[in-house]
Design an enzyme around this catalytic site. Structure first.
Site, mmCIF file in Angstrom:
data_model
loop_
_atom_site.group_PDB
_atom_site.id
_atom_site.type_symbol
_atom_site.label_atom_id
_atom_site.label_comp_id
_atom_site.label_asym_id
_atom_site.label_seq_id
_atom_site.Cartn_x
_atom_site.Cartn_y
_atom_site.Cartn_z
ATOM 1 N N ARG A 16 -58.693 -7.963 53.061
ATOM 2 C CA ARG A 16 -57.878 -7.855 51.820
ATOM 3 C C ARG A 16 -56.834 -6.628 51.869
ATOM 4 O O ARG A 16 -56.090 -6.612 51.118
ATOM 5 C CB ARG A 16 -58.810 -8.204 50.842
ATOM 6 C CG ARG A 16 -59.153 -9.561 50.316
ATOM 7 C CD ARG A 16 -59.806 -9.583 49.243
ATOM 8 N NE ARG A 16 -61.358 -9.167 49.636
ATOM 9 C CZ ARG A 16 -62.321 -8.775 48.438
ATOM 10 N NH1 ARG A 16 -61.624 -8.722 47.189
ATOM 11 N NH2 ARG A 16 -63.360 -8.692 48.523
ATOM 12 N N LYS A 23 -60.164 0.041 56.879
ATOM 13 C CA LYS A 23 -60.108 0.322 55.564
ATOM 14 C C LYS A 23 -60.866 1.647 55.324
ATOM 15 O O LYS A 23 -60.404 2.430 54.268
ATOM 16 C CB LYS A 23 -60.974 -0.637 55.005
ATOM 17 C CG LYS A 23 -61.344 -0.347 53.426
ATOM 18 C CD LYS A 23 -61.904 -1.557 52.698
ATOM 19 C CE LYS A 23 -63.454 -1.755 53.077
ATOM 20 N NZ LYS A 23 -63.893 -3.358 52.466
ATOM 21 N N GLN A 75 -71.241 -2.110 66.255
ATOM 22 C CA GLN A 75 -71.634 -3.317 66.092
ATOM 23 C C GLN A 75 -70.499 -4.374 66.177
ATOM 24 O O GLN A 75 -69.621 -4.548 65.665
ATOM 25 C CB GLN A 75 -72.102 -3.270 64.113
ATOM 26 C CG GLN A 75 -72.385 -4.751 63.853
ATOM 27 C CD GLN A 75 -72.142 -5.389 62.417
ATOM 28 O OE1 GLN A 75 -71.270 -4.664 61.575
ATOM 29 N NE2 GLN A 75 -72.824 -6.191 61.799
ATOM 30 N N GLY A 142 -73.858 -9.422 45.016
ATOM 31 C CA GLY A 142 -75.247 -9.898 44.733
ATOM 32 C C GLY A 142 -75.911 -9.604 43.596
ATOM 33 O O GLY A 142 -75.777 -8.797 42.756
ATOM 34 N N ASN A 171 -76.627 -5.955 42.857
ATOM 35 C CA ASN A 171 -76.658 -4.885 43.970
ATOM 36 C C ASN A 171 -75.747 -3.982 44.541
ATOM 37 O O ASN A 171 -74.715 -4.709 44.465
ATOM 38 C CB ASN A 171 -77.296 -5.831 45.148
ATOM 39 C CG ASN A 171 -77.336 -5.080 46.489
ATOM 40 O OD1 ASN A 171 -77.458 -4.072 46.228
ATOM 41 N ND2 ASN A 171 -77.217 -5.821 47.611
ATOM 42 N N ASN A 229 -61.832 -2.885 48.249
ATOM 43 C CA ASN A 229 -61.523 -4.045 49.084
ATOM 44 C C ASN A 229 -60.052 -4.392 49.238
ATOM 45 O O ASN A 229 -59.581 -5.095 50.006
ATOM 46 C CB ASN A 229 -62.404 -5.254 48.505
ATOM 47 C CG ASN A 229 -63.772 -4.960 48.514
ATOM 48 O OD1 ASN A 229 -64.218 -4.808 49.800
ATOM 49 N ND2 ASN A 229 -64.443 -5.082 47.426
HETATM 50 C C1 UD1 Z 1 -72.655 -6.612 49.664
HETATM 51 C C2 UD1 Z 1 -73.957 -7.008 49.420
HETATM 52 C C3 UD1 Z 1 -74.108 -7.390 48.152
HETATM 53 C C4 UD1 Z 1 -73.413 -6.266 46.951
HETATM 54 C C5 UD1 Z 1 -72.212 -5.649 47.586
HETATM 55 C C6 UD1 Z 1 -72.016 -4.324 46.835
HETATM 56 C C7 UD1 Z 1 -74.618 -8.198 51.250
HETATM 57 C C8 UD1 Z 1 -74.743 -9.494 52.142
HETATM 58 N N1 UD1 Z 1 -74.272 -8.179 50.206
HETATM 59 O O1 UD1 Z 1 -71.646 -7.634 49.613
HETATM 60 O O2 UD1 Z 1 -75.235 -7.967 47.453
HETATM 61 O O3 UD1 Z 1 -73.550 -6.711 45.673
HETATM 62 O O4 UD1 Z 1 -72.349 -5.505 48.955
HETATM 63 O O5 UD1 Z 1 -70.741 -4.055 47.051
HETATM 64 O O6 UD1 Z 1 -74.877 -7.082 52.081
HETATM 65 N N2 UD1 Z 1 -70.434 -4.375 57.032
HETATM 66 C C9 UD1 Z 1 -70.542 -4.066 58.409
HETATM 67 N N3 UD1 Z 1 -70.830 -4.837 59.130
HETATM 68 C C10 UD1 Z 1 -70.651 -6.307 58.894
HETATM 69 C C11 UD1 Z 1 -70.546 -6.444 57.540
HETATM 70 C C12 UD1 Z 1 -70.469 -5.685 56.926
HETATM 71 O O7 UD1 Z 1 -70.566 -2.808 58.735
HETATM 72 O O8 UD1 Z 1 -70.897 -7.275 59.641
HETATM 73 C C13 UD1 Z 1 -69.816 -3.286 55.974
HETATM 74 C C14 UD1 Z 1 -68.751 -3.531 55.576
HETATM 75 O O9 UD1 Z 1 -67.686 -2.661 56.189
HETATM 76 C C15 UD1 Z 1 -68.862 -2.815 54.184
HETATM 77 C C16 UD1 Z 1 -70.293 -2.864 53.710
HETATM 78 O O10 UD1 Z 1 -70.880 -3.364 55.087
HETATM 79 O O11 UD1 Z 1 -68.693 -1.423 54.183
HETATM 80 C C17 UD1 Z 1 -70.671 -4.426 52.823
HETATM 81 O O12 UD1 Z 1 -69.956 -5.702 53.291
HETATM 82 P P1 UD1 Z 1 -69.069 -6.532 52.625
HETATM 83 O O13 UD1 Z 1 -68.805 -7.783 53.500
HETATM 84 O O14 UD1 Z 1 -67.999 -5.828 51.792
HETATM 85 O O15 UD1 Z 1 -70.316 -7.027 51.648
HETATM 86 P P2 UD1 Z 1 -70.040 -7.741 50.151
HETATM 87 O O16 UD1 Z 1 -69.687 -8.881 50.389
HETATM 88 O O17 UD1 Z 1 -69.314 -6.622 49.274
HETATM 89 CA CA CA Z 2 -67.630 -5.060 49.658
#
Ligand code: UD1
Ligand code: CA
Length: 457
Positions: A16, A23, A75, A142, A171, A229
């Site tokens: 986004r 980001k 990753q 979450g 969360n 985001n």
């Molecule tokens: C996540 C939580 C959610 C919480 C929210 C708070 C999960 C599934 N959900 O959701 O419960 O309320 O954060 O902001 O964890 N990232 C990686 N690798 C990946 C996916 C994500 O490094 O494969 C990193 C992203 O860059 C980011 C963080 O993890 O820094 C959170 O990921 P994001 O996809 O933004 O999770 P949310 O949907 O916000």
């Molecule tokens: Ca997020």
């Protein structure tokens, strides 16, 4: 004290943001998001720090080059937050104690909150502790499901039933984990959910099923876990960070006339009784002394101002020193490696570059001094310039103490004006001027009486 390890998730794409820059490298209030998160993390003195990178991993790695203490875990592909943390296993091989998980895009978290999370986690001996918050609008987050008061599970918004969506406790995405059971449990996480991802929050349910204790710490101020985001959230977060820094500075005795338009970086220091007027930008490693006045529209980068300096409106000062009692501007441009001495005056539309201006000297109007070494109590007249560049190389101009450089003269470098010498206005000076001499370097004026009348047809 059990050892503490920090893992920062920074592998996500940040779709986004609509950006070619990862980001976490976007800046808010003078620091990239990830730097901010790392600084907060540093405050709990971690034994090791692992950054999980993926999307544009090399860009993130090279932006953090100055921190040789960091470890990186790749990753690839990005299959969710649970999968992301699992990638840190190798970097943490043999480690004991606690892992604190932070998100690279959540920069407002306060060190005190992080410490509270760690203390609670270690104090209760939990297998996992989740930082939660009560918010007005929980959509997207979450939700924390509780049974008999304790946390039972975290349900992602997209997977939640209408009843679960009504829960306002969310969360934060920030956790503390005991290392011992962590990585085996992460491998148990499945991806049968709305996004087909390995959700880290599923660990809560896994631990509860195994009878491992899971704790929560609830935030006092939910604004701390605001994530970035989008560009709009980047601006909101930047505003909050600036406001916090301005509050600290005001508390330490700095007057900020309009905090909403004061852009003061995290590493800038300002002495007491200095007044910052509206729309001022102070950036990088800038240090400002006491009792200074920085008028509106000024931008100062990586520079040092001593006490009692007055900077009038719309000046730009970069990578330079300004000594006490100096008076600069309006509309002055002080370029890198300049040194503006005590009680000097640099006036309107004066540009300095790699120039020393000695104590008590004045360049009041429309002058350019580049690669110049100017002594004390020198007067540089309006429109005087150093001609420091011949198209190939830069040359130096040296001006002795008490010299007087007349208006609109050109000092063609390399050239030296001796101590106390005078340069007549409008001179083009190509040869050194001895101390105490007057140099005149211009065509003589010729008046032709009656010329206009004679040439009339
Ligand atoms: C996540 C939580 C959610 C919480 C929210 C708070 C999960 C599934 N959900 O959701 O419960 O309320 O954060 O902001 O964890 N990232 C990686 N690798 C990946 C996916 C994500 O490094 O494969 C990193 C992203 O860059 C980011 C963080 O993890 O820094 C959170 O990921 P994001 O996809 O933004 O999770 P949310 O949907 O916000
Ligand atoms: Ca997020």
């Amino acid at each position: 004290m059990t050892p503490l390890h920090l893992v920062v998730l920074a592998a996500g794409k940040g779709t986004r943001m609509k950006s070619s820059l990862p980001k976490v490298l976007h800046s808010a209030a003078g620091l990239p998001l990830i730097e901010r998160v790392l600084r907060t993390g540093d405050r709990v003195s971690p034994t090791s720090v692992v950054i999980v990178v993926g999307h544009q991993a090399d860009a993130v790695r090279s932006a953090l080059q100055s921190r040789p203490d960091l470890q990186f875990a790749l990753q690839e592909p990005q299959l969710g937050t649970g999968h992301a943390l699992l990638q840190a296993e190798l970097a943490l091989a043999g480690a004991t104690g606690t892992v604190v998980l932070l998100s690279g895009d959540v920069p407002l978290l306060q060190p005190g909150t992080l410490q509270r999370l760690v203390d609670h986690h270690v104090g209760t001996g939990a297998a996992a502790t989740v930082l939660t918050a009560l918010v007005e609008d929980p959509s997207g987050y979450g939700r924390i499901e509780r049974h008999d008061g304790g946390i039972a599970a975290i349900v992602e918004h997209r997977d939640a039933t209408p009843e679960q969506r009504a829960i306002r406790e969310i969360n934060s995405g920030i956790y503390a984990f005991a290392i011992a059971p962590l990585f085996d449990a992460l491998r148990r996480i499945g991806s049968a959910n709305a996004q087909g991802e390995y959700y880290l929050p599923d660990l809560v349910r896994i631990y509860r099923d195994r009878g491992l204790p899971v704790e929560t710490v609830t935030l006092d101020d939910p604004a701390e876990i605001l994530g970035v985001n989008s560009r709009k959230e980047l601006a909101q977060v930047a505003q909050a960070l600036r406001a916090a820094r301005n509050d600290e500075l005001m508390a330490s005795g700095v007057t900020i006339v309009d905090p909403a338009t004061a852009y003061i970086g995290p590493d800038v220091t300002i002495g007491p009784d200095t007044v910052i007027h509206p729309s001022v930008h102070l950036e990088g490693r800038t240090t400002i002394g006491a009792r200074c006045e920085i008028q509106c529209g000024v931008r100062i980068v990586d520079s040092t101002l001593a006490d009692d300096v007055f900077v009038n409106s719309y000046c730009v000062i970069r990578d330079s020193h300004v000594e006490s009692g100096a008076d600069v501007g309006p509309f002055a441009h002080i370029r890198p490696q300049s040194h503006v001495g005590e009680n000097t005056h640099v006036g309107a539309f004066v540009e300095l570059k790699k120039t020393r201006l000695g104590r008590g000297s004045k360049a009041g109007h429309l002058a350019y001094l580049g690669d110049a070494d100017v002594g004390e109590n020198v007067n540089v007249g309006a429109g005087a310039i150093t001609v420091n560049y011949d198209g190939k190389k830069k040359s130096t101009t040296t001006i002795g103490d008490e010299a007087f450089v007349g208006s609109d003269s050109q000092l063609i470098a390399p050239v030296t004006i001796g101590k106390g010498a005078y340069v007549a206005a409008g001179s083009a000076i190509t040869e050194d001027v001895p101390p105490g001499a007057l140099a005149i370097g211009r065509g003589r004026q010729v008046n032709k009486p009656g010329w206009v009348e004679k040439n009339k047809k």
